[in-house]
Design a protein around this motif. Structure first.
Motif, PDB file in Angstrom:
ATOM      1  N   LYS A 176       1.278  -0.969  -0.020  1.00 25.98           N
ATOM      2  CA  LYS A 176       0.534   0.355  -0.219  1.00 25.98           C
ATOM      3  C   LYS A 176       1.175   1.468   0.050  1.00 25.98           C
ATOM      4  CE  LYS A 176      -3.824  -1.884   3.096  1.00 25.98           C
ATOM      5  NZ  LYS A 176      -4.382  -2.224   3.776  1.00 25.98           N
ATOM      6  N   LEU A 177       0.410   1.867  -0.711  1.00 32.13           N
ATOM      7  CA  LEU A 177       1.170   3.719  -0.655  1.00 32.13           C
ATOM      8  C   LEU A 177      -0.455   4.927  -0.526  1.00 32.13           C
ATOM      9  CD1 LEU A 177       3.392   4.172  -3.569  1.00 32.13           C
ATOM     10  CD2 LEU A 177       3.477   3.695  -1.384  1.00 32.13           C
ATOM     11  N   HIS A 178       0.063   5.169   0.625  1.00 30.94           N
ATOM     12  CA  HIS A 178      -0.780   6.739   0.647  1.00 30.94           C
ATOM     13  C   HIS A 178      -1.503   7.510  -0.197  1.00 30.94           C
ATOM     14  CE1 HIS A 178       0.604   6.598   5.086  1.00 30.94           C
ATOM     15  NE2 HIS A 178      -0.567   7.000   5.609  1.00 30.94           N
ATOM     16  N   GLY A 179      -2.419   7.976  -0.523  1.00 34.09           N
ATOM     17  CA  GLY A 179      -2.927   8.132  -2.138  1.00 34.09           C
ATOM     18  C   GLY A 179      -4.772   8.958  -1.636  1.00 34.09           C
ATOM     19  N   LYS A 180      -4.785  10.418  -2.264  1.00 33.20           N
ATOM     20  CA  LYS A 180      -6.519  10.261  -2.065  1.00 33.20           C
ATOM     21  C   LYS A 180      -6.394  11.236  -3.112  1.00 33.20           C
ATOM     22  CE  LYS A 180      -9.154  13.264   1.235  1.00 33.20           C
ATOM     23  NZ  LYS A 180     -10.437  12.272   1.008  1.00 33.20           N
ATOM     24  N   PRO A 238     -10.708   4.481   0.295  1.00 30.37           N
ATOM     25  CA  PRO A 238     -10.797   6.034   0.434  1.00 30.37           C
ATOM     26  C   PRO A 238     -10.553   6.245   1.581  1.00 30.37           C
ATOM     27  CG  PRO A 238     -12.720   5.401  -0.834  1.00 30.37           C
ATOM     28  CD  PRO A 238     -11.531   4.383  -0.932  1.00 30.37           C
ATOM     29  N   ASP A 239     -11.274   4.920   2.516  1.00 32.16           N
ATOM     30  CA  ASP A 239     -11.565   5.473   4.179  1.00 32.16           C
ATOM     31  C   ASP A 239     -10.299   5.217   4.590  1.00 32.16           C
ATOM     32  OD1 ASP A 239     -11.460   2.864   2.922  1.00 32.16           O
ATOM     33  OD2 ASP A 239     -12.504   1.541   5.081  1.00 32.16           O
ATOM     34  N   GLN A 240      -9.932   4.677   4.198  1.00 32.24           N
ATOM     35  CA  GLN A 240      -7.877   4.428   4.328  1.00 32.24           C
ATOM     36  C   GLN A 240      -6.797   5.676   4.195  1.00 32.24           C
ATOM     37  OE1 GLN A 240      -5.990   0.476   4.774  1.00 32.24           O
ATOM     38  NE2 GLN A 240      -8.304  -0.505   4.810  1.00 32.24           N
ATOM     39  N   GLN A 241      -7.615   6.211   3.457  1.00 31.35           N
ATOM     40  CA  GLN A 241      -6.457   7.038   2.302  1.00 31.35           C
ATOM     41  C   GLN A 241      -5.430   6.757   2.347  1.00 31.35           C
ATOM     42  OE1 GLN A 241      -5.816  10.989   4.449  1.00 31.35           O
ATOM     43  NE2 GLN A 241      -7.793  11.621   4.976  1.00 31.35           N
ATOM     44  N   GLN A 242      -5.593   5.422   1.102  1.00 32.22           N
ATOM     45  CA  GLN A 242      -4.421   4.939   0.907  1.00 32.22           C
ATOM     46  C   GLN A 242      -5.418   4.016  -0.618  1.00 32.22           C
ATOM     47  OE1 GLN A 242      -3.325   1.612   3.309  1.00 32.22           O
ATOM     48  NE2 GLN A 242      -3.135   2.844   5.333  1.00 32.22           N
ATOM     49  N   ILE A 243      -3.732   3.331  -1.104  1.00 34.01           N
ATOM     50  CA  ILE A 243      -4.057   2.825  -3.201  1.00 34.01           C
ATOM     51  C   ILE A 243      -3.106   1.517  -2.284  1.00 34.01           C
ATOM     52  CG2 ILE A 243      -3.410   2.838  -5.023  1.00 34.01           C
ATOM     53  CD1 ILE A 243      -3.088   5.550  -4.181  1.00 34.01           C
ATOM     54  N   LEU A 244      -3.894   0.678  -3.104  1.00 31.50           N
ATOM     55  CA  LEU A 244      -3.718  -1.182  -2.735  1.00 31.50           C
ATOM     56  C   LEU A 244      -2.940  -1.339  -3.821  1.00 31.50           C
ATOM     57  CD1 LEU A 244      -2.975  -3.436  -0.679  1.00 31.50           C
ATOM     58  CD2 LEU A 244      -5.400  -4.423  -1.901  1.00 31.50           C
ATOM     59  N   PHE A 245      -1.827  -1.751  -4.082  1.00 29.68           N
ATOM     60  CA  PHE A 245      -0.960  -2.583  -5.379  1.00 29.68           C
ATOM     61  C   PHE A 245      -1.877  -3.826  -5.028  1.00 29.68           C
ATOM     62  CE2 PHE A 245       0.003   1.910  -4.949  1.00 29.68           C
ATOM     63  CZ  PHE A 245       0.077   2.468  -5.714  1.00 29.68           C
ATOM     64  N   GLU A 246      -1.728  -4.469  -6.838  1.00 32.16           N
ATOM     65  CA  GLU A 246      -1.006  -6.347  -6.322  1.00 32.16           C
ATOM     66  C   GLU A 246      -1.201  -6.221  -7.341  1.00 32.16           C
ATOM     67  OE1 GLU A 246      -5.148  -7.887  -3.342  1.00 32.16           O
ATOM     68  OE2 GLU A 246      -5.678  -6.166  -5.053  1.00 32.16           O
ATOM     69  N   SER A 247       0.396  -7.386  -7.587  1.00 30.53           N
ATOM     70  CA  SER A 247      -0.014  -8.490  -8.533  1.00 30.53           C
ATOM     71  C   SER A 247      -0.255  -9.614  -8.213  1.00 30.53           C
ATOM     72  CB  SER A 247       2.140  -8.450  -8.327  1.00 30.53           C
ATOM     73  OG  SER A 247       2.546  -9.944  -9.382  1.00 30.53           O
ATOM     74  N   VAL A 248      -0.311 -10.371  -9.782  1.00 26.23           N
ATOM     75  CA  VAL A 248      -1.488 -11.496  -9.807  1.00 26.23           C
ATOM     76  C   VAL A 248      -0.049 -12.411  -9.668  1.00 26.23           C
ATOM     77  CG1 VAL A 248      -1.840 -13.157 -10.874  1.00 26.23           C
ATOM     78  CG2 VAL A 248      -2.554 -10.811 -12.004  1.00 26.23           C
ATOM     79  N   ASN A 249       1.402 -12.742  -9.486  1.00 24.08           N
ATOM     80  CA  ASN A 249       2.298 -13.027  -8.721  1.00 24.08           C
ATOM     81  C   ASN A 249       3.079 -12.798  -7.453  1.00 24.08           C
ATOM     82  OD1 ASN A 249       1.565 -15.473 -10.822  1.00 24.08           O
ATOM     83  ND2 ASN A 249       2.305 -13.879 -12.394  1.00 24.08           N
ATOM     84  N   ASP A 250       3.582 -13.994  -6.737  1.00 24.87           N
ATOM     85  CA  ASP A 250       4.241 -13.595  -5.798  1.00 24.87           C
ATOM     86  C   ASP A 250       5.577 -12.126  -6.562  1.00 24.87           C
ATOM     87  OD1 ASP A 250       3.019 -14.378  -3.708  1.00 24.87           O
ATOM     88  OD2 ASP A 250       4.677 -15.653  -3.310  1.00 24.87           O
ATOM     89  N   ILE A 251       6.220 -11.316  -5.750  1.00 19.24           N
ATOM     90  CA  ILE A 251       6.772 -10.748  -6.199  1.00 19.24           C
ATOM     91  C   ILE A 251       8.143 -10.924  -4.854  1.00 19.24           C
ATOM     92  CG2 ILE A 251       7.598  -8.145  -6.252  1.00 19.24           C
ATOM     93  CD1 ILE A 251       4.834  -6.855  -6.519  1.00 19.24           C
ATOM     94  N   VAL A 252       9.244 -11.413  -5.280  1.00 18.78           N
ATOM     95  CA  VAL A 252      10.312 -12.138  -4.946  1.00 18.78           C
ATOM     96  C   VAL A 252      11.179 -10.329  -4.508  1.00 18.78           C
ATOM     97  CG1 VAL A 252      12.277 -13.253  -5.363  1.00 18.78           C
ATOM     98  CG2 VAL A 252      10.193 -13.971  -6.198  1.00 18.78           C
TER      99      VAL A 252
END
Length: 926
Positions: free
Chosen positions: A49-53, A74-88
């Motif tokens: 996650k990173l902050h973002g509003k 928005p309730d956390q003022q954050q952005i969730l970044f996700e990858s399909v696969n694990d990031i080593v």
């Protein structure tokens, strides 16, 4: 408080930011390339996650190859970044590059009420041409947590990173940022890309930029080794009116650099003046933004020393922040008060040291408005908390959607207490040692710049440098303990050596106003503080032997004159033996006690007298002894020659408090005693002529004379004087009588009234005072209408000091007829004061008897007519309070009143507030 950054698998170490700004759009486009390192023992993960509003993410990928899905929270003022696969994340040397393309919001700001957060713009019109206001200025504000409105980030002060910035905007715009411009390249005839040098390590809250239609002025300031530091001031309008700021910077920037023994931490410094800024001032690193009204002045405004002084304090404060707060920054917002305390402390110190006409440490603004007010607020036992606890306990439960501002997380008591703590520490250590110890922090870049710190890290470093544990213990005491101490001073003669010795004892001080009647003193937390004694010895010598008190008591083998000299310490002093006051009087005679120190003695006495937990008989006797000593000085000694106006004014205020207690409890002997004392003291004012009084411009001298008139208003001398002054008030000439004297003159005149004709002279001024306004000298800048209202209110307040049956009836009828009028309850002040005076000897009728009969007759009607609205209810309560106060010792009679249940809350409130009067009377009786 658990930090978001500690929960994240990745931590930013560099932001490479590009902003594309179109003045015609309500949004901006952004490209953020964020260099990330792994957090602790992270091995693999598929989301972070990173902050973002208010940011709309268009694309996000890692290392140009791993596409990420993005979800706004928005309730956390954050952005969730996700990858399909694990990031080593088993990388030690290789970092990840996160590239994000996004769109953000530009906040349109047109009034002072609009939020200046994230990126905002204002439009304005130059000149008076009547053209459309199509000039623009764009600016950022990131403190405390608005960087998340500009770019995805970890928006916490616990992380410092580098920033690379480029801005694409109209070519005509000047663009300023937190680092120096490195290049400007045209894309076409109208648009350019401006790039800036890589910043030093900064938290996100100190990042920022400004661009738009800006004027500028600048100088190159010579620094060490003849290096030149460019100083620019930018403003949308009238930038040449900011030249005084350049003068301040030229003078004080080298002085601050010398204090820290560390060069200015950048290669440029800018001030950007903005039409609107909610926080008024923001110390972005090397790009200080200021609401422009604070720094733009025409030449006539700068003739006002108050404006010059305020401007100097503001500018120097922000300059200090470039070292402490910016280059050295703090890892939590709970340390905001300390950050501000240090900047203000050092600004006050440097200004006081280098400007002989602006000694802030001895100014009314610091001693009275700031320090004295905070001491009062911090004495509230149920509510006072330590600096350490204040932040956490005062935070309201807020959702993460709230736009929390610096005002929300700033505690003024902690701030002022921090200033006093730093000043006391500096005076105890010595100026040079204090500066040297602070300066050593800047030589340890790894510990004090590369990472955010706690304030205690600075003091630990100072203690190590000075080889003293007292530094950290002193600071820990003042940050961990609530409230403030009281130090008792007792002087006694050693039975063996026959030498006078001094014993100091400390406890926690508190006001008894809000304490529950069942409170037990032994339940209070009473841990000893570390107190900078700031002791003055006989002969006005500074005590260098015992400078710090750390235990409950301290025995000195010698006599002292006073503690807390010049009122720089954060504590109260209680002198508790006759010998203490004998010594004070002796040193007063020798001219070894200045006005500030005597003022502090009287101020402390004012908080002991009437406080049932701390008042001692010696306090009242000591006050009277000092004032009698001044009154009994040789004939050629006047109050002008000893110049103690501030302190004597405070001493007379305490006498007024004592007189009020004596009035309420009908102790005429006490009032007579004080009247004689003040009459004697007033003889030290050599000239009471209207010509002399009209020339006085010292507010304390005028207030002292006013209190003297009020406290001797029944004497023949004062009444004769006031008849003459009242004639000048009514008839002129213009500018005859200072407004500070008007109330006490009216009071004496009211006492002298014997018939309706006399009464009408003052009553006419209640109806309208516009006709006399030109006769009154008013040094404040109030409007004519405000002056009229003030004079009318003074007439109302003193109309009730009449003492004949006929005039009492007239007055009561006037009050009843005008019961709904604003301020009418003030007419009761004099009636209350004279409650015990007999106005009908035949019937043994006192003023209070006539008032009680009248009150009972009208109360039900008032209750009905004033029931609607808070103002009417408050008025009725005030009138009821003043009437009942006449019978404070006649409880059974009041409780038999048929409407007692209606007035019971006021009666109970009166009983509570009368505790101070009872304490004073008991002390005088003994």
């Amino acid at each position: 408080m658990k930090l978001f950054s500690l929960e994240n698998p990745l931590i930013p170490i560099n932001y490479d930011l590009k902003f594309i700004i179109d003045p015609s759009s309500n949004n901006f486009n952004g490209i953020a390339k964020i260099t990330l390192k792994k957090n602790n023992n992270t091995t693999s993960f598929n989301k972070f996650k990173l902050h973002g509003k208010d940011l709309s993410i268009n694309s996000a990928k890692l290392n140009d190859s791993i596409q990420l899905n993005c979800t706004n929270l928005p309730d956390q003022q954050q952005i969730l970044f996700e990858s399909v696969n694990d990031i080593v994340a088993q990388f030690e040397k290789e970092n990840l590059i996160l590239t994000i393309e996004y769109t953000g919001k530009i906040h349109d700001v047109k009034t002072p009420r609009d939020k200046t957060i994230g990126l905002f713009k204002s439009n304005f019109m130059k000149g008076n041409t009547g053209a459309i206001a199509n000039n623009y200025i764009f600016a950022t504000h990131c403190q405390p947590s608005f960087a998340r409105l500009l770019f995805p980030c970890i928006d916490e002060p616990a992380i410092k990173t580098h920033f690379n910035l480029s801005i694409e905007a109209p070519t005509s715009y000047k663009i300023v940022s937190v680092s120096k411009q490195s290049n400007k390249e045209s894309i076409d005839n109208n648009v350019s890309i401006t790039t800036f040098e890589k910043t030093t390590l900064l938290p996100t809250s100190l990042f920022g930029f400004t661009l738009g239609d800006l004027e500028e002025i600048h100088i190159d300031l010579p620094m060490d080794n003849n290096n030149m530091l460019p100083i620019h001031i930018y403003s949308p309008l009238n930038v040449t009116q900011a030249t005084y700021t350049l003068d301040i910077v030229q003078k004080y920037l080298p002085l601050i650099q010398n204090f820290f023994k560390f060069k200015f931490p950048s290669n440029k410094l800018d001030f950007v003046l903005l039409p609107f800024l909610n926080d008024m001032v923001m110390e972005n690193f090397t790009m200080i933004t200021v609401q422009m009204d604070f720094l733009l002045f025409n030449s006539s405004s700068l003739t006002n020393p108050a404006i010059r002084n305020q401007t100097t304090q503001l500018v120097v404060h922000e300059l200090v922040h470039q070292w402490i707060g910016n280059y050295i920054s703090f890892n939590s917002w709970e340390y905001l008060p300390f950050n501000e305390s240090f900047a203000t402390f050092l600004a006050y110190y440097l200004i006081s040291k280098n400007d002989p006409d602006n000694n802030i440490w001895q100014s009314d603004n610091y001693l009275q408005t700031e320090l004295a007010t905070t001491l009062i607020q911090d004495s509230d036992l149920p509510n006072s908390k330590s600096i350490h606890d204040m932040y956490h306990s005062n935070q309201k439960q807020r959702s993460s959607n709230d736009l929390i501002t610096t005002n929300d997380i700033f505690d003024p008591i902690s701030y002022q207490k921090g200033i006093a703590m730093l000043r006391s520490l500096q005076l105890t250590i010595g100026e040079d040692l204090f500066s040297n110890a602070i300066a050593e922090t800047f030589n340890d870049t790894e510990s004090f710049h590369n990472v955010p710190i706690k304030p205690m890290d600075i003091f630990n470093k100072m203690g190590h440098s000075l080889k003293s544990e007292n530094i950290t213990n002193f600071v820990s005491s003042w940050t961990r303990l609530p409230g403030l101490p009281i130090v008792s001073v007792e002087t006694s003669r050693n039975e063996t050596s026959k030498i006078l010795e001094t014993t100091l004892t400390q406890h926690r001080f508190y006001s008894d106003e809000n304490i529950d009647p069942d409170f037990k003193q032994e339940t209070i937390e009473d841990v000893p503080y570390h107190i900078a004694l700031l002791t003055q010895l006989p002969g006005k010598i500074k005590d260098t032997k015992n400078t710090l008190m750390t235990d409950r008591s301290l025995k000195l083998g010698y006599l002292i004159t006073l503690l807390n000299s010049n009122a720089q310490g954060y504590y109260r002093v209680s002198y508790e033996t006759q010998e203490c006051y004998d010594e004070l009087c002796k040193e007063l005679t020798l001219g070894n006690i200045d006005d500030i120190s005597l003022l502090k003695i009287f101020q402390d006495l004012s908080f002991f007298i009437g406080n049932k937990y701390f008042q001692k008989n010696v306090h009242i006797n000591g006050l009277l002894q000092i004032l009698n000593h001044i009154a009994s000085s040789p004939k050629d000694v006047t109050l002008n020659t000893i110049n103690l106006w501030k302190s004597i004014c405070e001493g007379l205020s305490i006498l007024q408090t004592i007189v009020q207690a004596a009035v309420v409890h009908n102790r005429r002997a006490i009032i007579n005693k004080i009247t004689k004392l003040v009459t004697k003291l007033s003889e030290k004012v050599p000239d009471w002529s209207i010509e002399t009084l009209s020339q006085i411009d010292n507010i304390y001298e005028l207030n002292t004379i006013s209190k003297m008139i009020a406290l001797t208003s029944t004497t023949t001398m004062t009444q004769t004087l006031c008849q003459d002054l009242f004639k000048h008030i009514r008839q002129g000439p213009n500018n005859s009588v200072p407004i500070e004297l008007v109330s006490s003159i009216y009071m004496s005149i009211s006492y002298q009234m014997t018939n309706i004709k006399d009464w009408k002279k003052l009553y006419e001024l209640v109806k309208s005072s516009s006709g006399i306004a030109s006769h009154i000298i008013d040094h404040s800048s109030t409007s004519d209408n405000e002056k009229f209202i003030t004079l009318q209110n003074l007439a109302i307040t003193n109309l009730g000091f009449v003492t004949t049956e006929e005039l009492i009836k007239k007055l009561l009828n006037f009050i009843d007829t005008n019961i709904a009028a604003a301020g009418i309850e003030n007419a009761f002040i004099g009636v209350n004061y004279n409650a015990q005076i007999i106005i009908n000897k035949k019937d043994n009728l006192k003023i209070r008897d006539a008032v009680w009969k009248w009150f009972k007759l009208h109360f039900n009607v008032w209750k009905k007519n004033l029931a609607n609205g808070t103002t009417g209810q408050e008025k009725l309560e005030k009138i009821t309070f003043m009437v009942l106060q006449m019978f404070v010792e006649s409880g059974k009679m009041i409780e038999k009143y048929e409407n007692f249940e209606d007035i019971k809350p006021v009666w109970e409130s009166l009983q509570h507030e009368d505790r101070a009067n009872v304490t004073i009377i008991s002390g005088l009786s003994k």
